[in-house]
Design a protein around this motif. Structure first.
Motif, PDB file in Angstrom:
ATOM      1  N   ARG A 169     -30.870  15.700   2.092  1.00  0.00           N
ATOM      2  CA  ARG A 169     -31.261  16.389   3.317  1.00  0.00           C
ATOM      3  C   ARG A 169     -31.659  15.360   4.356  1.00  0.00           C
ATOM      4  NH1 ARG A 169     -35.400  21.507   4.279  1.00  0.00           N
ATOM      5  NH2 ARG A 169     -35.057  21.631   6.532  1.00  0.00           N
ATOM      6  N   ASP A 170     -31.056  15.481   5.517  1.00  0.00           N
ATOM      7  CA  ASP A 170     -31.364  14.617   6.645  1.00  0.00           C
ATOM      8  C   ASP A 170     -32.142  15.439   7.673  1.00  0.00           C
ATOM      9  OD1 ASP A 170     -30.116  12.221   5.800  1.00  0.00           O
ATOM     10  OD2 ASP A 170     -28.172  13.100   6.242  1.00  0.00           O
ATOM     11  N   TYR A 171     -33.301  14.901   8.083  1.00  0.00           N
ATOM     12  CA  TYR A 171     -34.152  15.612   9.025  1.00  0.00           C
ATOM     13  C   TYR A 171     -33.969  15.122  10.459  1.00  0.00           C
ATOM     14  CZ  TYR A 171     -36.656  17.305   4.911  1.00  0.00           C
ATOM     15  OH  TYR A 171     -36.984  17.905   3.715  1.00  0.00           O
ATOM     16  N   GLU A 172     -33.284  14.001  10.618  1.00  0.00           N
ATOM     17  CA  GLU A 172     -33.150  13.425  11.954  1.00  0.00           C
ATOM     18  C   GLU A 172     -32.349  14.361  12.848  1.00  0.00           C
ATOM     19  OE1 GLU A 172     -31.769   9.200  14.005  1.00  0.00           O
ATOM     20  OE2 GLU A 172     -31.334   9.631  11.916  1.00  0.00           O
ATOM     21  N   ARG A 173     -32.836  14.538  14.065  1.00  0.00           N
ATOM     22  CA  ARG A 173     -32.185  15.416  15.030  1.00  0.00           C
ATOM     23  C   ARG A 173     -31.507  14.574  16.103  1.00  0.00           C
ATOM     24  NH1 ARG A 173     -32.837  20.742  16.418  1.00  0.00           N
ATOM     25  NH2 ARG A 173     -34.652  20.924  15.047  1.00  0.00           N
ATOM     26  N   ILE A 174     -30.257  14.939  16.427  1.00  0.00           N
ATOM     27  CA  ILE A 174     -29.524  14.303  17.522  1.00  0.00           C
ATOM     28  C   ILE A 174     -29.243  15.398  18.536  1.00  0.00           C
ATOM     29  CG2 ILE A 174     -27.503  12.957  18.179  1.00  0.00           C
ATOM     30  CD1 ILE A 174     -27.235  12.086  15.308  1.00  0.00           C
ATOM     31  N   GLY A 175     -30.070  15.470  19.573  1.00  0.00           N
ATOM     32  CA  GLY A 175     -29.957  16.571  20.512  1.00  0.00           C
ATOM     33  C   GLY A 175     -30.288  17.870  19.808  1.00  0.00           C
ATOM     34  N   ALA A 176     -29.367  18.827  19.868  1.00  0.00           N
ATOM     35  CA  ALA A 176     -29.559  20.111  19.199  1.00  0.00           C
ATOM     36  C   ALA A 176     -29.020  20.110  17.777  1.00  0.00           C
ATOM     37  CB  ALA A 176     -28.886  21.222  20.006  1.00  0.00           C
ATOM     38  N   PHE A 177     -28.432  19.000  17.344  1.00  0.00           N
ATOM     39  CA  PHE A 177     -27.799  18.963  16.027  1.00  0.00           C
ATOM     40  C   PHE A 177     -28.750  18.393  14.993  1.00  0.00           C
ATOM     41  CE2 PHE A 177     -25.603  16.392  12.831  1.00  0.00           C
ATOM     42  CZ  PHE A 177     -24.890  17.396  12.185  1.00  0.00           C
ATOM     43  N   ARG A 178     -28.804  19.060  13.857  1.00  0.00           N
ATOM     44  CA  ARG A 178     -29.527  18.549  12.693  1.00  0.00           C
ATOM     45  C   ARG A 178     -28.663  18.802  11.474  1.00  0.00           C
ATOM     46  NH1 ARG A 178     -35.714  19.983  11.434  1.00  0.00           N
ATOM     47  NH2 ARG A 178     -35.990  18.332  12.982  1.00  0.00           N
ATOM     48  N   LYS A 179     -28.468  17.762  10.663  1.00  0.00           N
ATOM     49  CA  LYS A 179     -27.552  17.860   9.536  1.00  0.00           C
ATOM     50  C   LYS A 179     -28.025  18.852   8.485  1.00  0.00           C
ATOM     51  CE  LYS A 179     -24.234  16.830   6.692  1.00  0.00           C
ATOM     52  NZ  LYS A 179     -22.883  17.343   6.916  1.00  0.00           N
ATOM     53  N   GLY A 180     -29.295  18.791   8.098  1.00  0.00           N
ATOM     54  CA  GLY A 180     -29.809  19.704   7.083  1.00  0.00           C
ATOM     55  C   GLY A 180     -29.454  19.263   5.681  1.00  0.00           C
ATOM     56  N   SER A 181     -29.282  20.225   4.767  1.00  0.00           N
ATOM     57  CA  SER A 181     -29.067  19.936   3.346  1.00  0.00           C
ATOM     58  C   SER A 181     -27.586  19.906   3.005  1.00  0.00           C
ATOM     59  CB  SER A 181     -29.762  20.985   2.475  1.00  0.00           C
ATOM     60  OG  SER A 181     -31.160  20.923   2.627  1.00  0.00           O
ATOM     61  N   THR A 182     -27.259  19.052   2.022  1.00  0.00           N
ATOM     62  CA  THR A 182     -25.892  18.949   1.513  1.00  0.00           C
ATOM     63  C   THR A 182     -25.952  18.836  -0.008  1.00  0.00           C
ATOM     64  OG1 THR A 182     -25.109  17.838   3.511  1.00  0.00           O
ATOM     65  CG2 THR A 182     -23.752  17.625   1.544  1.00  0.00           C
ATOM     66  N   PHE A 183     -25.163  19.671  -0.683  1.00  0.00           N
ATOM     67  CA  PHE A 183     -25.013  19.599  -2.129  1.00  0.00           C
ATOM     68  C   PHE A 183     -23.597  19.114  -2.425  1.00  0.00           C
ATOM     69  CE2 PHE A 183     -28.229  22.751  -1.288  1.00  0.00           C
ATOM     70  CZ  PHE A 183     -29.209  22.492  -2.223  1.00  0.00           C
ATOM     71  N   ALA A 184     -23.469  18.197  -3.354  1.00  0.00           N
ATOM     72  CA  ALA A 184     -22.153  17.628  -3.661  1.00  0.00           C
ATOM     73  C   ALA A 184     -21.962  17.558  -5.173  1.00  0.00           C
ATOM     74  CB  ALA A 184     -22.000  16.238  -3.048  1.00  0.00           C
ATOM     75  N   LEU A 185     -20.749  17.915  -5.611  1.00  0.00           N
ATOM     76  CA  LEU A 185     -20.353  17.797  -7.012  1.00  0.00           C
ATOM     77  C   LEU A 185     -19.254  16.755  -7.098  1.00  0.00           C
ATOM     78  CD1 LEU A 185     -20.360  18.787  -9.982  1.00  0.00           C
ATOM     79  CD2 LEU A 185     -18.649  20.492  -9.289  1.00  0.00           C
TER      80      LEU A 185
END
Length: 744
Positions: free
Chosen positions: A719-735
């Motif tokens: 999970r990335d919390y850094e915000r770029i303008g209005a964009f926030r990456k959020g959580s990612t699950f990967a297999l």
């Protein structure tokens, strides 16, 4: 099997009265020259005993039978060769090896006299790549092996104690075809068994055999990748690998998302006689949340989005080389949204270099793309050209070595200040050892600069701007550096105590009229404590004579190592320093800086860097890096606090406080869990402009991995919390699934 064979050992000769068959007998050269007959293939042959039945025309070899023809090798306990039909039957511990290095093992093998084609029952094929195929029956015709009712797996089938075990994964197929010309193993009616769970495959499925034949590689679909993120939804990546030649490959990867439009990714790699390069690109279409700092209402638009990168190096000859890198993004958030890169600056350069033992020449160009919210692309500089040349003159001058340098740089901006620079310098160094053991180094340095600048008013920080127009500057310095090491036994090892004193004499130097492009991030630390110029670049020179003093200590004993340094400097002149407040170099006495590293075998590695205020002993820099554990189970702690009280106008020296944690625990033979986090602890005490509240997560990582000799399986969350303008990456699950042994 017509051949010229080597003479069998004495125990392998026929009994008295028997004659060797013509192809195995020695022949003598004819007395009269005749036209040369076509040379028959050579067969290397040996056995413990050879029996020839002249009536049936059958040769029987017994005991350690070895045959080798055209790279096809056969070993067996017994071999029967029927010369009339050309059939060769090998029985007992039969091993057949083809020119590609693949090994066939069975109890009975029927071959032609070329040793290339034949049939075998209940066989095991050991591929040169390490994989194994077991089958009930196999037929090889013209080098192509067809196996019936086969099982393929690159996994070991026995454990460390030699007991049988089930492989992590295997492919079961009704028919398997191995073709050395295409370097592929093709499965028909195949099923994948993963930890005993059977999964269907395509009706016709192929993998690389890993041999050296064919094009040197295998084309085909790779294992899909699965991920889920809050911004893109479910993601399915389907890479296809194409290798037309052994030195060129291309990977095409379609990406399918549940919450946004698909994307396409490609990567080309090439290795040639001069060097190697690769080119990659990513393209999609979708919504762009534009974090434009100048926009009152940031626009949301839909357009093509993409990213391209390329890099490579070519060695033209032993001295000259060309290195380049290209990275560009369509907008500021595409690399974060699609997990391409976390870099906030994309660097592009091309560099032509010449390197030999006494000289270095670099002709380069640099360009940058800023991906931070407040980056204005038209204000970001382009460095073209950037030329640097250094030469060590042959011989000595007054007992010392002389190095000369020439440097030129042009900084261009579409909106903002432009600067051109050129200088030439010479440095003389003489190193002496006194009778008392001191190491003394004398240095003389001289440099002449020419600068031209325009549009300096567009630079926000006055200390960086300089003045428009042409400027010339002369720089000179004399220095003496003395180290006095004391070495002796201590604590079962060897310790070294080294006091060090340096004196630098330099006259007042014009600095503020010169623009500052490359010497902005100045900070006193252990790495530059004894440097001739403690600014990181060339545009600023630390004038004013000074004395620097410190002490180094080292202890080395079995499995224990301690290395530490501490020091301070004192300016001999009363002139005001050009260093910004908070850098530790403003007053006559500098701050106290140091570094300590402690290592205990491979288990503990601790590094601590610090800077202490000389007035009130407050910590201005406190940095800790600790690693505890082994390669498989470890913990890492990183802590950094910069509290230098630097003015907010100096954007390159912002204070911060950060905590980094990472670890991995191997809780079973093949299983491990890992995690990492970065937390921003900055508040108004460190940076008055920071909006953080003293505990702001930056990113988290957590995952579990299974890895054995032939399989890697992992599930991760980030999970990335850094915000770029209005964009926030959020959580990612990967297999992630990696089947080892599918070719090379």
């Amino acid at each position: 099997m017509a051949a010229a064979a080597q003479t069998a050992p004495a125990e392998a000769r026929p009994s008295d009265g028997e004659a060797l068959p013509a192809p195995l007998a020695k022949t003598s050269a004819p007395a009269i020259a005749t036209p040369a007959a076509p040379t028959e293939p050579q067969v290397n042959f040996s056995a413990d005993q050879v029996i020839y039945d002249s009536e049936a025309d059958i040769v029987t070899a017994q005991g350690r039978v070895r045959l080798d023809r055209d790279g096809n090798y056969v070993a067996a306990d017994q071999l029967v060769w029927t010369r009339k039909t050309g059939e060769v039957v090998a029985t007992g511990n039969v091993v057949v090896v083809n020119p590609q290095g693949d090994k066939l093992i069975g109890d009975k093998v029927t071959l032609t006299d070329s040793l290339r084609d034949g049939t075998i029952d209940n066989l095991l094929v050991v591929l040169e790549s390490g994989g194994r195929i077991a089958a009930t029956r196999g037929v090889r015709i013209n080098g192509v092996t067809t196996l019936e009712n086969a099982v393929y797996s690159p996994c070991p089938v026995t454990n460390s104690r030699g007991c049988p075990k089930n492989p992590s994964w295997k492919i079961v197929a009704a028919r398997v075809v191995q073709d050395p010309t295409t370097n592929k193993i093709t499965f028909r009616g195949g099923r994948l068994s993963l930890f005993g769970i059977t999964l269907p495959l395509l009706p016709i499925f192929s993998v690389g055999s890993g041999g050296s034949g064919g094009s040197g590689g295998t084309s085909g679909a790779l294992v899909p990748e699965i991920a889920f993120s809050s911004s893109n939804g479910l993601e399915l990546a389907l890479p296809y690998y194409w290798r037309p030649r052994s030195n060129i490959d291309f990977t095409l990867t379609p990406h399918i998302y549940s919450k946004t439009l698909p994307a396409i990714e490609g990567r080309l790699r090439n290795l040639n006689a001069l060097g190697a390069y690769q080119v990659g690109a990513f393209l999609t279409y979708g919504r762009i949340d534009d974090p434009d700092p100048d926009a009152i209402n940031p626009a949301t638009r839909r357009n093509f989005r993409g990213y391209v990168e390329a890099n490579g190096k070519f060695q033209l000859n032993p001295y000259w080389s060309i290195t380049g890198s290209l990275r560009a993004a369509s907008d500021k958030t595409v690399t974060r949204r699609y997990d391409i890169s976390r870099d906030d600056v994309l660097r592009n350069f091309i560099d032509v270099e010449r390197i030999d033992q006494t000289s270095y020449i670099s002709i380069a160009g640099w360009a940058f793309q800023g991906l931070r919210v407040d980056d204005r692309q038209r204000s970001i500089p382009i460095a073209l050209p950037a030329i640097d040349a250094r030469f060590i003159l042959p011989g000595t001058f007054v007992g010392g070595k002389v190095q000369v340098q020439a440097n030129s740089l042009a900084i261009l901006r579409l909106d903002g200040q432009d600067t051109q620079r050129a200088f030439a310098s010479a440095r003389w160094d003489l190193r002496k050892l006194t009778r008392m053991g001191q190491e003394v180094t004398f240095t003389a340095y001289a440099r002449g600069d020419i600068y031209h600048s325009s549009d300096s008013a567009d630079t926000n920080v006055a200390a960086y701007a300089g003045r428009d127009g042409w400027h010339a500057r002369g720089i000179g310095a004399l220095a003496a550096d003395m180290r006095w090491p004391f070495i002796g036994p201590a604590f079962g090892g060897t310790q070294r105590l080294t006091p060090r004193v340096q004196i630098v004499l330099t006259p007042p130097t014009p600095n503020l009229s010169i623009p500052n492009e490359d010497a902005r991030s100045i900070d006193l630390e252990d790495s530059n404590l004894f440097a001739l110029n403690r600014f990181p670049g060339y545009d600023r020179w630390e004038d004013g004579s000074r004395i620097t003093y410190g002490i180094e200590y080292a202890l080395d004993r079995p499995n224990v190592s301690i290395d530490t340094i501490i020091g301070q400097s004192y300016r001999l002149t009363r002139a005001e320093s050009i260093c910004p407040d908070g850098t530790g170099l403003t007053d006559r006495f500098s701050d106290i800086v140091g570094r300590t590293r402690v290592r205990f075998g491979r288990l503990i590695d601790l590094t601590h860097r610090f800077r202490i205020d000389k007035s009130n002993f407050a910590p201005r820099r406190n940095e800790l890096d600790l690693t505890v554990g082994t390669d498989q189970t470890y913990a890492q702690i990183g802590y950094l606090r910069l509290n230098r009280n630097i003015g907010s106008s100096v954007e390159d020296l912002r204070d911060k406080e950060e905590l980094r944690l990472a670890g991995r625990i191997k809780f079973a033979r093949y299983w491990s869990v890992f995690g990492a986090t970065v937390i921003d602890l900055t508040d108004a005490k460190e940076d008055p402009l920071s909006l953080a509240d003293g505990y702001e997560p930056v990113r988290h990582r957590l995952g579990v991995t299974y890895e054995d000799e032939c399989l890697e399986l992992g599930l991760s969350w980030k999970r990335d919390y850094e915000r770029i303008g209005a964009f926030r990456k959020g959580s990612t699950f990967a297999l992630r699934i990696a089947l080892k042994g599918l070719g090379r």
